[in-house]
Write an enzyme that holds these catalytic residues in place. Structure first.
Site, PDB file in Angstrom:
ATOM      1  N   CYS A  80       0.831  -1.200   0.000  1.00  0.00           N
ATOM      2  CA  CYS A  80       0.000   0.000   0.000  1.00  0.00           C
ATOM      3  C   CYS A  80       0.876   1.265   0.000  1.00  0.00           C
ATOM      4  O   CYS A  80       1.474   1.599  -1.004  1.00  0.00           O
ATOM      5  CB  CYS A  80      -0.981  -0.029   1.168  1.00  0.00           C
ATOM      6  SG  CYS A  80      -2.386   1.087   0.936  1.00  0.00           S
ATOM      7  N   HIS A 168      -3.807  -5.178   0.792  1.00  0.00           N
ATOM      8  CA  HIS A 168      -3.237  -5.667   2.051  1.00  0.00           C
ATOM      9  C   HIS A 168      -3.340  -7.189   2.109  1.00  0.00           C
ATOM     10  O   HIS A 168      -4.415  -7.738   2.401  1.00  0.00           O
ATOM     11  CB  HIS A 168      -3.974  -5.053   3.249  1.00  0.00           C
ATOM     12  CG  HIS A 168      -3.648  -3.611   3.474  1.00  0.00           C
ATOM     13  ND1 HIS A 168      -2.591  -3.210   4.261  1.00  0.00           N
ATOM     14  CD2 HIS A 168      -4.221  -2.481   2.997  1.00  0.00           C
ATOM     15  CE1 HIS A 168      -2.533  -1.884   4.266  1.00  0.00           C
ATOM     16  NE2 HIS A 168      -3.508  -1.424   3.505  1.00  0.00           N
ATOM     17  N   GLU A 170      -2.139  -9.119   4.348  1.00  0.00           N
ATOM     18  CA  GLU A 170      -2.079  -9.621   5.725  1.00  0.00           C
ATOM     19  C   GLU A 170      -3.454  -9.791   6.364  1.00  0.00           C
ATOM     20  O   GLU A 170      -3.586 -10.480   7.372  1.00  0.00           O
ATOM     21  CB  GLU A 170      -1.210  -8.698   6.587  1.00  0.00           C
ATOM     22  CG  GLU A 170      -1.765  -7.299   6.825  1.00  0.00           C
ATOM     23  CD  GLU A 170      -1.421  -6.295   5.731  1.00  0.00           C
ATOM     24  OE1 GLU A 170      -1.521  -5.077   5.992  1.00  0.00           O
ATOM     25  OE2 GLU A 170      -1.066  -6.718   4.613  1.00  0.00           O
TER      26      GLU A 170
END
Length: 510
Positions: A80, A168, A170
């Site tokens: 990002c 993202h 994660e």
């Protein structure tokens, strides 16, 4: 012992700790460091991840770092903000998005032959969270994934193991995010995936033996997971040179002092139990403000612990159960968070004790601490124990503290926790407890009207306690427990159940 690792540079993202947790789940060690406080890069660093950020790379005071230190020396993955930073500092263009992109999106095109994108399905769901978009990339940047609205969803720099992704990986909403991180950490960076609980125990015990030698260590134990696992690691390294102290502050759960003390002795720990109930009750007399109660308990604990520690000769070290989130918070980009309440654990002892500090768990997250505890052979009654606040029942009794109120709440709490276990619900709940409210209500028992106390039951589900939802316990269970409490605990005639989530509420009431 040197352990290969991934270095994560934190630019202030709310998800930075989550990146670390995902890398650790791959059995690869990693560390988080602020972008403006980067440690010396050692040979065991295998790759760099640049986190997201609440900032915009277009801001004049945007977080910046000299990326030439890393690019072409290590594999680099920008997430990002990290991707936008790579693009902008290489001559690309980042502009404000016409519509802020936040939430689920689907990849449209994916170059599955690229090492970062192998195994990522076209149209895979990803999670976006950004107000800026990379609108132009330098000629040396090769786009390897796009969505319908984001042309540069992922890129690689030609001739470098440098990558950027606009989403993202994660967060769980990125359904193949773990695969992408595996591609980077294992395939691109070449990490061996040999960092396990067993390997951590072996290397940490060896390090502790070298560091502590024949020195004596004193440690305060609480019965909780962190201090118990830390004590077992030190014990395995130095045996009876570890002196543990377990203080009964009169605010523990029913029968907990005796049962926990016995558990520790069964494990072979050199431990002394100290009955200090009266000292704590005296210090708390008349106090109603939550912070005043916490501070009184903290000061009294230090006084008791200091007195006991002075009875030992030639102690050099203080052992503590500090874990990694505490360390990250203290050195984060934004500095320590605003104080919502005093830390629930005693965070150190006064300088006059002149002890060096040893913190064997300060690189581990809570779930990793439990895994290490299992590797050490700690019993489930300690490892599976719900978090319990350091001030104990003092912050679950709203208002002033008296032995009578503590006794009432201990009984209520015992019936609630025992009921969760009987119904098979205990392990489905992150934390549970009862609150004694400073109000009374009218009731009817037999032919008599009563005017007695109200208790609130609280149970939450959570991953790490940072956010929590109220536990949707079965009505049959709540009915049974309410009936049992009112019938068996003298002085209580009304039970309520707390259905507030965190945020906006907190898990504890004080």
């Amino acid at each position: 012992m040197a352990t290969e690792q991934i270095l994560i540079l934190d630019f202030g993202s709310q998800y930075t700790q989550l990146i670390a947790r995902r890398v650790r789940e791959l059995n690869v060690y990693c560390e988080i460091h602020p972008y403006n406080n980067i440690p010396a890069i050692t040979p065991d660093v295998k790759g760099i991840i640049l986190s997201g950020s609440p900032c915009s790379v277009r801001d004049t005071d945007a977080p910046m770092v000299d990326l030439s230190r890393f690019r072409q020396h290590f594999p680099v993955l920008g997430v990002c903000y990290g991707a936008q930073l790579l693009a902008q500092t290489s001559g690309g263009e980042v502009k404000a998005s016409s519509i802020r992109e936040y939430g689920r999106a689907k990849l449209g095109t994916v170059e599955t032959t690229n090492r970062l994108m192998q195994g990522i399905d076209p149209h895979s769901q990803v999670w976006m969270s950004h107000a800026d978009t990379i609108t132009q990339v330098p000629d040396s940047f090769h786009i390897i994934a796009s969505t319908e609205t984001v042309r540069v969803a992922a890129f690689q720099v030609t001739g470098e193991e440098t990558y950027g992704i606009q989403f993202h990986p994660e967060v769980t909403h990125s359904l193949q995010g773990k695969q992408l991180l595996h591609n980077f950490v294992v395939d691109v960076c070449g990490c061996k995936q040999d960092w396990t609980a067993d390997s951590f125990v072996d290397s940490t015990v060896a390090d502790l033996k070298a560091k502590l030698g024949n020195d004596k260590v004193v440690m305060a134990l609480s019965g909780g997971v962190d201090s118990s696992v830390a004590a077992m690691l030190v014990h395995r390294a130095i045996g009876q040179n570890l002196y543990c102290i377990f203080v009964d502050n009169g605010l523990l759960r029913k029968d907990e002092f005796a049962s926990v003390l016995e558990s520790y002795r069964t494990l072979g720990l050199n431990i002394k139990g100290v009955d200090a109930k009266e000292q704590f009750y005296t210090a708390l007399a008349g106090l109603t403000d939550p912070e005043a109660k916490r501070k009184a308990i903290g000061k009294t604990f230090i006084d008791v612990f200091d007195q006991e520690a002075h009875l030992l000769e030639d102690v050099v070290w203080l052992g503590q159960g500090t874990i990694y989130p505490d360390v990250i918070e203290s050195v984060s980009v934004k500095g320590p968070s605003a104080t919502i309440k005093s830390h629930h654990n005693v965070g150190g002892l006064p300088d006059f004790m002149k002890l060096k500090v040893v913190e064997p768990l300060n690189t581990l997250f809570k779930d990793e601490v439990r895994a290490v505890g299992r590797s050490l052979g700690l019993p489930q009654n300690i490892l599976g124990r719900h978090p319990f606040p350091g001030p104990g029942l003092a912050i679950r009794i709203l208002g002033d503290i008296t032995p009578e109120k503590v006794a009432i709440l201990q009984e209520v709490d015992y019936l609630f926790i025992d009921g969760l276990r009987r119904y098979g619900l205990y392990d489905q709940v992150w934390q549970a407890g009862a609150m004694l409210l400073p109000i009374q209500s009218v009731g009817v028992m037999g032919d008599e009207r009563t005017y007695e106390r109200v208790v609130a039951l609280r149970a939450v589900t959570s991953v790490d306690g940072m956010t929590a939802d109220w536990a949707h316990l079965p009505y049959e269970f709540l009915a049974d427990i309410s009936n049992e409490i009112i019938n068996r605990v003298k002085g209580v005639n009304r039970v309520v159940y707390d259905i507030s989530s965190k945020p906006p509420a907190t898990i504890e009431w004080e």
